[in-house]
Design a protein around this motif. Structure first.
Motif, PDB file in Angstrom:
ATOM      1  N   ASN A 111       0.823  -1.201   0.000  1.00 56.56           N
ATOM      2  CA  ASN A 111       0.000   0.000   0.000  1.00 56.56           C
ATOM      3  C   ASN A 111       0.860   1.255   0.000  1.00 56.56           C
ATOM      4  N   ASP A 112       1.864   1.301   0.896  1.00 55.94           N
ATOM      5  CA  ASP A 112       2.714   2.487   0.961  1.00 55.94           C
ATOM      6  C   ASP A 112       3.634   2.593  -0.247  1.00 55.94           C
ATOM      7  N   TRP A 113       4.016   1.463  -0.798  1.00 56.02           N
ATOM      8  CA  TRP A 113       4.834   1.473  -2.025  1.00 56.02           C
ATOM      9  C   TRP A 113       4.028   2.035  -3.202  1.00 56.02           C
ATOM     10  N   LEU A 114       2.826   1.518  -3.409  1.00 51.57           N
ATOM     11  CA  LEU A 114       2.027   1.932  -4.565  1.00 51.57           C
ATOM     12  C   LEU A 114       1.437   3.335  -4.407  1.00 51.57           C
ATOM     13  N   ASP A 115       1.273   3.776  -3.156  1.00 46.67           N
ATOM     14  CA  ASP A 115       0.698   5.103  -2.901  1.00 46.67           C
ATOM     15  C   ASP A 115       1.751   6.195  -2.703  1.00 46.67           C
ATOM     16  N   ALA A 116       3.020   5.846  -2.837  1.00 43.42           N
ATOM     17  CA  ALA A 116       4.086   6.800  -2.505  1.00 43.42           C
ATOM     18  C   ALA A 116       3.947   8.122  -3.253  1.00 43.42           C
ATOM     19  N   ARG A 117       3.693   8.074  -4.546  1.00 44.05           N
ATOM     20  CA  ARG A 117       3.578   9.318  -5.328  1.00 44.05           C
ATOM     21  C   ARG A 117       2.407  10.165  -4.849  1.00 44.05           C
ATOM     22  N   ARG A 118       1.281   9.526  -4.577  1.00 37.21           N
ATOM     23  CA  ARG A 118       0.118  10.264  -4.106  1.00 37.21           C
ATOM     24  C   ARG A 118       0.404  10.882  -2.737  1.00 37.21           C
ATOM     25  N   ASP A 119       1.036  10.123  -1.865  1.00 38.55           N
ATOM     26  CA  ASP A 119       1.326  10.624  -0.522  1.00 38.55           C
ATOM     27  C   ASP A 119       2.273  11.820  -0.567  1.00 38.55           C
ATOM     28  N   VAL A 120       3.253  11.777  -1.452  1.00 37.17           N
ATOM     29  CA  VAL A 120       4.179  12.903  -1.604  1.00 37.17           C
ATOM     30  C   VAL A 120       3.443  14.115  -2.150  1.00 37.17           C
ATOM     31  N   ALA A 121       2.523  13.890  -3.095  1.00 36.43           N
ATOM     32  CA  ALA A 121       1.801  14.991  -3.732  1.00 36.43           C
ATOM     33  C   ALA A 121       0.981  15.800  -2.745  1.00 36.43           C
ATOM     34  N   VAL A 122       0.424  15.122  -1.729  1.00 38.96           N
ATOM     35  CA  VAL A 122      -0.407  15.839  -0.744  1.00 38.96           C
ATOM     36  C   VAL A 122       0.322  16.013   0.584  1.00 38.96           C
ATOM     37  N   GLN A 123       1.634  15.737   0.562  1.00 38.99           N
ATOM     38  CA  GLN A 123       2.479  15.935   1.751  1.00 38.99           C
ATOM     39  C   GLN A 123       1.951  15.203   2.980  1.00 38.99           C
ATOM     40  N   ARG A 124       1.703  13.891   2.796  1.00 35.36           N
ATOM     41  CA  ARG A 124       1.266  13.059   3.913  1.00 35.36           C
ATOM     42  C   ARG A 124       2.475  12.730   4.792  1.00 35.36           C
ATOM     43  N   THR A 125       2.867  13.667   5.636  1.00 35.71           N
ATOM     44  CA  THR A 125       4.061  13.480   6.447  1.00 35.71           C
ATOM     45  C   THR A 125       3.896  12.407   7.518  1.00 35.71           C
ATOM     46  N   ASP A 126       2.660  11.928   7.722  1.00 33.31           N
ATOM     47  CA  ASP A 126       2.464  10.812   8.633  1.00 33.31           C
ATOM     48  C   ASP A 126       2.880   9.493   7.997  1.00 33.31           C
TER      49      ASP A 126
END
Length: 287
Positions: free
Chosen positions: A64-79
């Motif tokens: 999940n975190d591997w495949l969502d990495a780009r999305r998480d970076v885009a919205v600055q999910r610092t958690d």
């Protein structure tokens, strides 16, 4: 090992622990272990079931975190540990594949049929991470994966038995309710990166009402599904679950941006899990 190397290693381990979605991983693994003990599996079989489910859950969390990495970076999910710099995308990718490989070996060690059932459940969860989370069918992998958990546990246990249909229905509903509730804290961030699962299409208020409603249905199945009259513990659990669900629905309607419905929905899910464990002896039926 130098101090710098040791600190880097500890940071990576911490990042992988966080990226594993430790909470759900521990809960699902514990539920499987209690199920296995409840249906009469011996120590060896129970340990294999726990290990298979644990590695499967780790592979799902890390993928999940591997495949969502780009999305998480885009919205600055610092958690998220990848965004926070605790672990790299390559590392969670590698960890997910290693865990998946271990899951295959451990699942098949419980028996061919049982192992294949569990691998279907894990593959279903991966399908959510890879594609279905962005579709109206986002709930389906949760229904399949959770619904197959009792079947896997019973098939892995000694004897020719199958899982009770009510138990599979209850865990499927538990999975769907948990999915809807789990999206609530990050609904807006998910939308911003193109995630359009069922809860996102429903909107925060309706999803906040739907989550506890589905979870109460799961509790209802657990209370009324086993043969014979419900126990006092089952009735008490059912009443508590309904009270929590009503509270979640009221808060969702009156305070549309509150995160309290998520917490209340998780409390309903916890009640359901406890009742499922208590009903363990009734989960397995003669084959």
């Amino acid at each position: 090992m130098t101090r710098t190397t040791r600190e880097t290693t500890l940071t990576t381990v911490r990042g992988l622990a966080l990226a594993s979605h430790a909470g759900p991983t521990v809960v699902v693994t514990a539920l499987a272990g209690f199920f296995a003990a409840g249906v009469g599996s011996g120590a060896t079989t129970t340990a294999l079931v726990v290990a298979a489910v644990l590695t499967g859950q780790l592979s799902v969390g890390w993928s999940n975190d591997w495949l969502d990495a780009r999305r998480d970076v885009a919205v600055q999910r610092t958690d998220k540990p990848v965004v926070a710099g605790l672990v790299s995308t390559r590392q969670v990718h590698a960890a997910a594949l290693v865990a998946a490989g271990a899951c295959v070996v451990l699942s098949l060690a419980t028996g061919l049929v049982a192992g294949l059932v569990h691998l279907v459940a894990v593959a279903s969860a991966w399908s959510y991470n890879a594609w279905l989370k962005s579709t109206v069918w986002s709930w389906a992998p949760y229904a399949v994966s959770f619904g197959l958990l009792p079947l896997f546990v019973v098939l892995a246990a000694p004897g020719d038995r199958v899982a009770a249909p009510w138990a599979m229905a209850a865990t499927a509903l538990l999975g769907v309710g948990a999915h809807v509730a789990n999206t609530l804290p990050d609904l807006e961030d998910d939308r911003a990166t193109g995630i359009r699962g069922l809860p996102h299409r429903l909107g925060r208020t309706r999803a906040s009402v739907l989550a506890p409603l589905v979870l109460v249905l799961a509790v209802g199945v657990v209370v009324l599904g086993p043969p014979g009259p419900p126990s006092v513990a089952a009735w008490v659990g059912g009443i508590v679950a309904v009270a929590l669900a009503v509270s979640a629905g009221v808060v969702a309607v009156r305070l549309t941006m509150s995160r309290l419905p998520f917490a209340l929905s998780m409390a309903v899910a916890a009640v359901c899990a406890v009742l499922l464990v208590l009903a363990g002896p009734d989960v397995a039926l003669p084959g």
